[in-house]
Design a protein around this motif. Structure first.
Motif, PDB file in Angstrom:
ATOM      1  N   ASP A  10       1.061  -0.840   0.171  1.00 34.69           N
ATOM      2  CA  ASP A  10       0.098  -0.040   0.008  1.00 34.69           C
ATOM      3  C   ASP A  10       1.163   0.910   0.107  1.00 34.69           C
ATOM      4  OD1 ASP A  10      -2.980  -0.782   0.473  1.00 34.69           O
ATOM      5  OD2 ASP A  10      -2.251  -2.370   1.386  1.00 34.69           O
ATOM      6  N   GLY A  11       0.536   2.477  -0.841  1.00 34.41           N
ATOM      7  CA  GLY A  11       1.603   3.330  -0.554  1.00 34.41           C
ATOM      8  C   GLY A  11       2.407   3.451  -1.935  1.00 34.41           C
ATOM      9  N   THR A  16      -3.034   4.540  -5.947  1.00 34.57           N
ATOM     10  CA  THR A  16      -3.799   5.090  -4.923  1.00 34.57           C
ATOM     11  C   THR A  16      -4.975   4.372  -5.321  1.00 34.57           C
ATOM     12  OG1 THR A  16      -4.571   7.056  -6.844  1.00 34.57           O
ATOM     13  CG2 THR A  16      -2.693   7.627  -5.371  1.00 34.57           C
ATOM     14  N   GLU A 185      -4.251   5.972   8.205  1.00 36.18           N
ATOM     15  CA  GLU A 185      -4.725   5.665   7.509  1.00 36.18           C
ATOM     16  C   GLU A 185      -4.591   6.015   5.215  1.00 36.18           C
ATOM     17  OE1 GLU A 185      -6.598   2.458   5.167  1.00 36.18           O
ATOM     18  OE2 GLU A 185      -4.866   2.700   5.672  1.00 36.18           O
ATOM     19  N   LEU A 186      -3.887   5.863   4.848  1.00 35.06           N
ATOM     20  CA  LEU A 186      -3.308   6.243   3.514  1.00 35.06           C
ATOM     21  C   LEU A 186      -4.962   6.740   3.160  1.00 35.06           C
ATOM     22  CD1 LEU A 186      -1.296   3.315   1.041  1.00 35.06           C
ATOM     23  CD2 LEU A 186      -0.148   6.047   2.695  1.00 35.06           C
ATOM     24  N   TYR A 187      -5.108   7.772   2.825  1.00 30.10           N
ATOM     25  CA  TYR A 187      -6.038   8.256   1.713  1.00 30.10           C
ATOM     26  C   TYR A 187      -7.186   8.745   2.596  1.00 30.10           C
ATOM     27  CZ  TYR A 187      -3.680   5.908  -1.715  1.00 30.10           C
ATOM     28  OH  TYR A 187      -1.862   5.406  -1.914  1.00 30.10           O
ATOM     29  N   ASP A 223       6.694   3.832   1.717  1.00 33.52           N
ATOM     30  CA  ASP A 223       5.842   5.171   1.776  1.00 33.52           C
ATOM     31  C   ASP A 223       6.534   5.011   3.408  1.00 33.52           C
ATOM     32  OD1 ASP A 223       2.820   4.661   1.754  1.00 33.52           O
ATOM     33  OD2 ASP A 223       4.439   2.613   1.889  1.00 33.52           O
ATOM     34  N   ALA A 224       6.034   4.453   4.151  1.00 34.22           N
ATOM     35  CA  ALA A 224       5.060   4.820   5.411  1.00 34.22           C
ATOM     36  C   ALA A 224       6.541   4.355   6.156  1.00 34.22           C
ATOM     37  CB  ALA A 224       4.357   3.879   5.869  1.00 34.22           C
ATOM     38  N   ASN A 242       5.672   9.699  -3.026  1.00 36.40           N
ATOM     39  CA  ASN A 242       4.874  10.041  -2.256  1.00 36.40           C
ATOM     40  C   ASN A 242       5.018   9.648  -1.514  1.00 36.40           C
ATOM     41  OD1 ASN A 242       4.538   7.330  -4.188  1.00 36.40           O
ATOM     42  ND2 ASN A 242       2.855   7.249  -2.073  1.00 36.40           N
TER      43      ASN A 242
END
Length: 271
Positions: A10-11, A16, A185-187, A223-224, A242
């Motif tokens: 994810d990400g 997306t 949480e993403l988005y 990414d996180a 991102n």
């Protein structure tokens, strides 16, 4: 040198819309056929990850639940796992009850993997989680909390506002018996606090895979903030455009975003 390539999902590899661009699948599958050792490490379960990685060729084990399990991707066989001691689960239950948090509980109940939750305690974040997993045989809705903490529990996810989850994170992130993450949480606006066994990290799982496949180097993509331990043990680590700033600061380099096939483009040009 024999290299293990590991990506977050994810990400990072997922765009997306939470799927892998066809171009990325084409590039990665071609490289896998040529013999590169490529896999993923995700906070998702194997069931959830298998849905969003459909079409992706993975010939070596994959890492799920943030490192709590290493699975054979085709059969679902457990290759390695990390678990809690009873006193550790007792502490988690005590703290969550004290702070009136109703989590998603991942466990093996009568030998079958289940995700349990109390239906009357659903919030917007939990409802979204469930909406993305319709038909998932692991789902175990409960009317009351009486059987919530049943079976062999190995992972807890608490979804809500940062203010209500921060005290729980503070407790477990400062207790050496646990691994605990708190991130948005993403988005989305809600936060996720996840509580795992101490050794359940992407980094530890990658080290196990590295030994199993006799690799000399690790190259990772993320990414996180939950990718930080993975980056620390990697010989090279690349943050997608991102990614959060904290991860970018420790990365070997910055690659294209998850929507721009960043991982696949890097692999095509560097492997």
């Amino acid at each position: 040198m024999k290299t293990l390539y590991v990506t977050d999902l994810d990400g990072t590899l997922l765009n997306t819309q939470s799927f892998i661009n066809p171009y990325s699948i084409e590039i990665i599958n071609s490289l896998v056929e040529q013999g590169i050792l490529f896999t993923y490490a995700t906070a998702r379960s194997l069931v959830s990850a298998s849905v969003v990685t459909k079409g992706l060729s993975t010939k070596i084990p994959v890492i799920a639940y943030n490192g709590a399990f290493i699975f054979h991707p085709a059969t679902g066989a457990i290759i390695a796992s990390e678990g809690f001691q009873k006193e550790e689960t007792d502490k988690i239950i005590e703290v969550l009850k004290e702070h009136d948090i109703s989590p998603l509980v991942y466990s093996f109940v009568q030998g079958k993997e289940k995700v349990s939750w109390v239906t009357s305690r659903e919030n917007d974040g939990i409802r979204r989680y469930l909406s993305l997993r319709k038909g998932d045989k692991r789902l175990r809705p409960l009317e009351t909390a009486e059987k919530l903490y049943e079976g062999n529990m190995f992972y807890y996810t608490c979804i809500g506002e940062r203010e209500e989850l921060q005290p729980v994170y503070d407790i477990f992130s400062n207790d050496s018996r646990y691994t605990c993450t708190l991130q948005q949480e993403l988005y989305r606006t809600e936060y996720w606090c996840e509580i795992m066994p101490r050794k359940a990290t992407k980094a530890n799982a990658i080290q196990k895979l590295k030994e199993l496949w006799n690799c000399e180097r690790v190259v990772s993509f993320g990414d996180a903030v939950n990718d930080i331990p993975m980056f620390r043990i990697s010989d090279e680590c690349y943050a997608v455009e991102n990614a959060v700033d904290e991860l970018k600061q420790m990365a070997t380099g910055i690659i294209g975003s998850n929507d721009a096939d960043g991982v696949a483009v890097w692999l095509k040009g560097n492997v």
